[in-house]
Design a protein around this motif. Structure first.
Motif, PDB file in Angstrom:
ATOM      1  N   THR A  30     -15.064  13.708  41.987  1.00  5.37           N
ATOM      2  CA  THR A  30     -14.599  12.964  43.154  1.00  5.37           C
ATOM      3  C   THR A  30     -14.893  13.805  44.385  1.00  5.37           C
ATOM      4  N   VAL A  31     -15.631  13.232  45.346  1.00  5.64           N
ATOM      5  CA  VAL A  31     -16.082  13.977  46.521  1.00  5.64           C
ATOM      6  C   VAL A  31     -15.438  13.386  47.763  1.00  5.64           C
ATOM      7  N   ASP A  32     -14.859  14.251  48.579  1.00  5.27           N
ATOM      8  CA  ASP A  32     -14.300  13.846  49.856  1.00  5.27           C
ATOM      9  C   ASP A  32     -15.436  13.356  50.761  1.00  5.27           C
ATOM     10  N   PRO A  33     -15.285  12.190  51.410  1.00  3.77           N
ATOM     11  CA  PRO A  33     -16.352  11.711  52.309  1.00  3.77           C
ATOM     12  C   PRO A  33     -16.703  12.686  53.414  1.00  3.77           C
ATOM     13  N   ALA A  34     -15.781  13.570  53.763  1.00  3.40           N
ATOM     14  CA  ALA A  34     -16.077  14.539  54.822  1.00  3.40           C
ATOM     15  C   ALA A  34     -17.216  15.467  54.437  1.00  3.40           C
ATOM     16  N   LEU A  35     -17.398  15.704  53.153  1.00  2.00           N
ATOM     17  CA  LEU A  35     -18.483  16.588  52.720  1.00  2.00           C
ATOM     18  C   LEU A  35     -19.844  15.971  52.964  1.00  2.00           C
ATOM     19  N   ASP A  36     -19.924  14.643  52.959  1.00  2.00           N
ATOM     20  CA  ASP A  36     -21.191  13.968  53.178  1.00  2.00           C
ATOM     21  C   ASP A  36     -21.493  13.769  54.651  1.00  2.00           C
ATOM     22  N   GLY A  37     -20.537  14.028  55.528  1.00  2.00           N
ATOM     23  CA  GLY A  37     -20.735  13.811  56.959  1.00  2.00           C
ATOM     24  C   GLY A  37     -21.321  15.030  57.640  1.00  2.00           C
ATOM     25  N   GLU A  38     -21.367  14.932  58.954  1.00  2.00           N
ATOM     26  CA  GLU A  38     -21.872  16.033  59.765  1.00  2.00           C
ATOM     27  C   GLU A  38     -20.759  17.053  59.989  1.00  2.00           C
ATOM     28  N   HIS A  39     -21.068  18.319  59.767  1.00  2.00           N
ATOM     29  CA  HIS A  39     -20.056  19.375  59.849  1.00  2.00           C
ATOM     30  C   HIS A  39     -20.134  20.035  61.221  1.00  2.00           C
ATOM     31  N   ARG A  40     -19.527  19.398  62.193  1.00  4.27           N
ATOM     32  CA  ARG A  40     -19.553  19.926  63.551  1.00  4.27           C
ATOM     33  C   ARG A  40     -18.636  21.134  63.677  1.00  4.27           C
ATOM     34  N   GLY A  41     -19.085  22.066  64.501  1.00  8.62           N
ATOM     35  CA  GLY A  41     -18.312  23.275  64.698  1.00  8.62           C
ATOM     36  C   GLY A  41     -18.508  24.307  63.608  1.00  8.62           C
ATOM     37  N   LEU A  42     -19.325  24.013  62.613  1.00 11.14           N
ATOM     38  CA  LEU A  42     -19.544  24.937  61.505  1.00 11.14           C
ATOM     39  C   LEU A  42     -20.868  25.642  61.722  1.00 11.14           C
ATOM     40  N   ALA A  43     -20.812  26.933  62.021  1.00 10.91           N
ATOM     41  CA  ALA A  43     -22.023  27.703  62.273  1.00 10.91           C
ATOM     42  C   ALA A  43     -22.801  27.927  60.985  1.00 10.91           C
ATOM     43  N   ALA A  44     -24.041  28.423  61.153  1.00  7.66           N
ATOM     44  CA  ALA A  44     -24.927  28.576  59.992  1.00  7.66           C
ATOM     45  C   ALA A  44     -24.357  29.558  58.981  1.00  7.66           C
ATOM     46  N   ASP A  45     -23.828  30.697  59.459  1.00 11.22           N
ATOM     47  CA  ASP A  45     -23.283  31.692  58.526  1.00 11.22           C
ATOM     48  C   ASP A  45     -22.065  31.160  57.787  1.00 11.22           C
ATOM     49  N   GLU A  46     -21.192  30.441  58.513  1.00  8.64           N
ATOM     50  CA  GLU A  46     -20.001  29.891  57.863  1.00  8.64           C
ATOM     51  C   GLU A  46     -20.379  28.793  56.861  1.00  8.64           C
ATOM     52  N   GLU A  47     -21.347  27.948  57.217  1.00 12.03           N
ATOM     53  CA  GLU A  47     -21.792  26.925  56.280  1.00 12.03           C
ATOM     54  C   GLU A  47     -22.406  27.559  55.036  1.00 12.03           C
ATOM     55  N   SER A  48     -23.168  28.633  55.230  1.00 14.84           N
ATOM     56  CA  SER A  48     -23.748  29.338  54.092  1.00 14.84           C
ATOM     57  C   SER A  48     -22.662  29.898  53.178  1.00 14.84           C
ATOM     58  N   ALA A  49     -21.598  30.457  53.770  1.00 15.61           N
ATOM     59  CA  ALA A  49     -20.506  30.995  52.953  1.00 15.61           C
ATOM     60  C   ALA A  49     -19.828  29.882  52.137  1.00 15.61           C
ATOM     61  N   LEU A  50     -19.595  28.718  52.766  1.00 14.81           N
ATOM     62  CA  LEU A  50     -19.002  27.601  52.028  1.00 14.81           C
ATOM     63  C   LEU A  50     -19.940  27.095  50.931  1.00 14.81           C
ATOM     64  N   ALA A  51     -21.240  27.105  51.201  1.00 19.59           N
ATOM     65  CA  ALA A  51     -22.198  26.677  50.182  1.00 19.59           C
ATOM     66  C   ALA A  51     -22.163  27.609  48.979  1.00 19.59           C
ATOM     67  N   TRP A  52     -22.078  28.930  49.242  1.00 21.89           N
ATOM     68  CA  TRP A  52     -21.948  29.875  48.133  1.00 21.89           C
ATOM     69  C   TRP A  52     -20.650  29.643  47.365  1.00 21.89           C
ATOM     70  N   ALA A  53     -19.584  29.345  48.086  1.00 23.63           N
ATOM     71  CA  ALA A  53     -18.299  29.083  47.428  1.00 23.63           C
ATOM     72  C   ALA A  53     -18.381  27.842  46.548  1.00 23.63           C
ATOM     73  N   LEU A  54     -19.039  26.799  47.044  1.00 21.70           N
ATOM     74  CA  LEU A  54     -19.185  25.585  46.250  1.00 21.70           C
ATOM     75  C   LEU A  54     -20.004  25.844  44.996  1.00 21.70           C
ATOM     76  N   ARG A  55     -21.060  26.616  45.139  1.00 18.34           N
ATOM     77  CA  ARG A  55     -21.898  26.918  43.966  1.00 18.34           C
ATOM     78  C   ARG A  55     -21.116  27.714  42.926  1.00 18.34           C
ATOM     79  N   GLU A  56     -20.392  28.740  43.347  1.00 22.44           N
ATOM     80  CA  GLU A  56     -19.645  29.573  42.409  1.00 22.44           C
ATOM     81  C   GLU A  56     -18.526  28.780  41.748  1.00 22.44           C
ATOM     82  N   ALA A  57     -17.821  27.943  42.538  1.00 20.26           N
ATOM     83  CA  ALA A  57     -16.718  27.173  41.975  1.00 20.26           C
ATOM     84  C   ALA A  57     -17.207  26.169  40.942  1.00 20.26           C
ATOM     85  N   VAL A  58     -18.286  25.469  41.229  1.00 23.60           N
ATOM     86  CA  VAL A  58     -18.825  24.485  40.275  1.00 23.60           C
ATOM     87  C   VAL A  58     -19.328  25.189  39.021  1.00 23.60           C
TER      88      VAL A  58
END
Length: 426
Positions: free
Chosen positions: A281-309
């Motif tokens: 089950t995916v929150d619709p916010a994940l499919d939207g545009e992530h405003r205010g999220l810088a490249a480094d912070e988005e990269s950190a969340l992407a790594w977190a998503l990969r490790e968690a899955v």
């Protein structure tokens, strides 16, 4: 992933077996059809036939099963016989089915169903589309000679016709699946080649000019020594400056090449969890545009998503997984973006010690001024991983809205509902 998909698809549609276990599983799918032989076998066991009839029945049935199994199994294991040999064997099965049905009684009409299946599996469609109706007509013609079976002859003819054309559809599905698998591998190969070409192009553009300049200045400095040491030193300083800038450019190019994106990791998470049989089950916010999220912070969340899955698939034994993306305020008025991965699996270990993956993830988030929280899922069963990274402050404008309206607008941009009023925060 391919290996996990194979384990959860034991039929291995469109693929040859790679070991004895997979060959046995494919054999079972052939043996299931033999339940149709209960009529002929029951007639032979009950002794309703003469001694000559029983001898003919047992011999003919054994030969029929052996030939049918050989031709169908070799085709399913991608080791088919020659076209002429296959057609001859299918014709032999049809003649043997007709002979046994004509001689031993209507119970043997079920053999035509096996012949139709063999036609659908081994022959091209241009031949099987005519052979299957012809075999059904032969079944009806032989069955008409038995008066007591004429009233329910359709019970033999209909399964014969439908089984044949159903297997034609299955063969088409198998061919399509094999083509899709080959296309997917080709797309992956082309994508990898494109990335290699992009990196090679970027490195060439970045280093070509810099290395050429370093070479020219090195030659010039060599000619200036020992007569003009001051000018040679200036050239050496220029070489150092160009080299440092080239190193910075290469680091930026490689960082961009390796930096994960949240959208890409989300697509990979969907595919991985679907392959592992985990309901997502995916929150619709994940499919939207992530405003205010810088490249480094988005990269950190992407790594977190990969490790968690990865942990959900390897360690949790979960059946369901939920991904959430929310915006949260801290007590010091800072905004954070929180990625939560919740599952209903085994839950956190009793020792509460992070493995290498979570330890590395904490370090990545710390570099992005974020943090990692782990523990039991909210519903009391499962594991919860929450990764926090700071959100950039909204840019001021001449017609800036009031604070509550600005906060609500940011919350809606993240895909969530209206944000909280600052006066309500502790």
């Amino acid at each position: 992933m391919a290996e996990a998909g194979t384990e959860r698809n034991p039929v291995m549609i469109g693929s040859p077996p790679r070991n004895r276990r997979q060959a046995m599983i494919k054999s079972l799918w052939i043996v299931i059809w033999f339940l149709y032989l209960s009529g002929p076998v029951g007639q032979l066991i009950e002794g309703e036939l003469s001694a000559r009839g029983e001898a003919l029945g047992w011999t003919g049935l054994s030969v029929f099963i052996a030939v049918y199994f050989a031709v169908v199994f070799r085709h399913m294991t991608h080791a088919p016989l020659g076209g002429t040999v296959v057609r001859a064997m299918v014709a032999f099965l049809a003649v043997l089915a007709g002979l046994l049905s004509w001689t031993l009684g209507p119970n043997w009409l079920v053999l035509f169903t096996f012949v139709c299946v063999a036609c659908a599996v081994t022959l091209p469609f241009r031949m099987s589309r005519w052979a299957i109706p012809a075999l059904t007509a032969a079944l009806v013609a032989i069955g008409m000679r038995y008066e007591h079976t004429r009233i329910y002859l359709f019970a033999y003819a209909l399964p014969c016709l439908l089984s044949g054309f159903a297997m034609v559809g299955v063969q088409h599905l198998i061919r399509t699946t094999a083509q899709l698998r080959e296309a997917r591998e080709e797309v992956a190969r082309l994508a990898a080649n494109d990335e290699r070409l992009r990196l090679a192009r970027d490195l060439h553009d970045l280093l070509g000019h810099s290395l050429s300049l370093i070479t020219l200045k090195s030659e010039l400095a060599g000619r200036m020594l020992p007569d003009k040491p001051a000018e040679a030193a200036q050239q050496v300083a220029d070489i150092e400056r160009v080299g440092r800038q080239a190193l910075v450019d290469v680091r930026e190019a490689v960082t961009g090449y390796r930096r994960p994106r949240l959208a890409v990791e989300l697509a990979g998470a969907r595919a991985a969890l679907r392959t592992a049989g985990v309901e997502l089950t995916v929150d619709p916010a994940l499919d939207g545009e992530h405003r205010g999220l810088a490249a480094d912070e988005e990269s950190a969340l992407a790594w977190a998503l990969r490790e968690a899955v990865t942990n959900v698939i390897r360690h949790s034994g979960a059946r369901r997984c939920e991904l959430l993306l929310t915006e949260e305020w801290e007590a010091d008025e800072r905004r954070f973006c929180c990625l939560a991965v919740l599952d209903d699996g085994a839950g956190p270990p009793r020792a509460q010690h992070d493995g290498n993956g979570l330890s590395g993830l904490r370090e990545r988030l710390a570099l992005a001024t974020g943090r990692l929280e782990t523990g039991p899922a909210p519903r009391g069963r499962g594991f919860a991983l929450r990764a926090y990274v700071p959100l950039a402050a909204p840019a001021p404008s001449a017609a800036a809205p009031s604070a509550p309206e600005e906060i609500r607008g940011t919350g809606e941009a993240m895909g969530r509902g209206p944000g909280p009023d600052p006066s309500d925060r502790p």
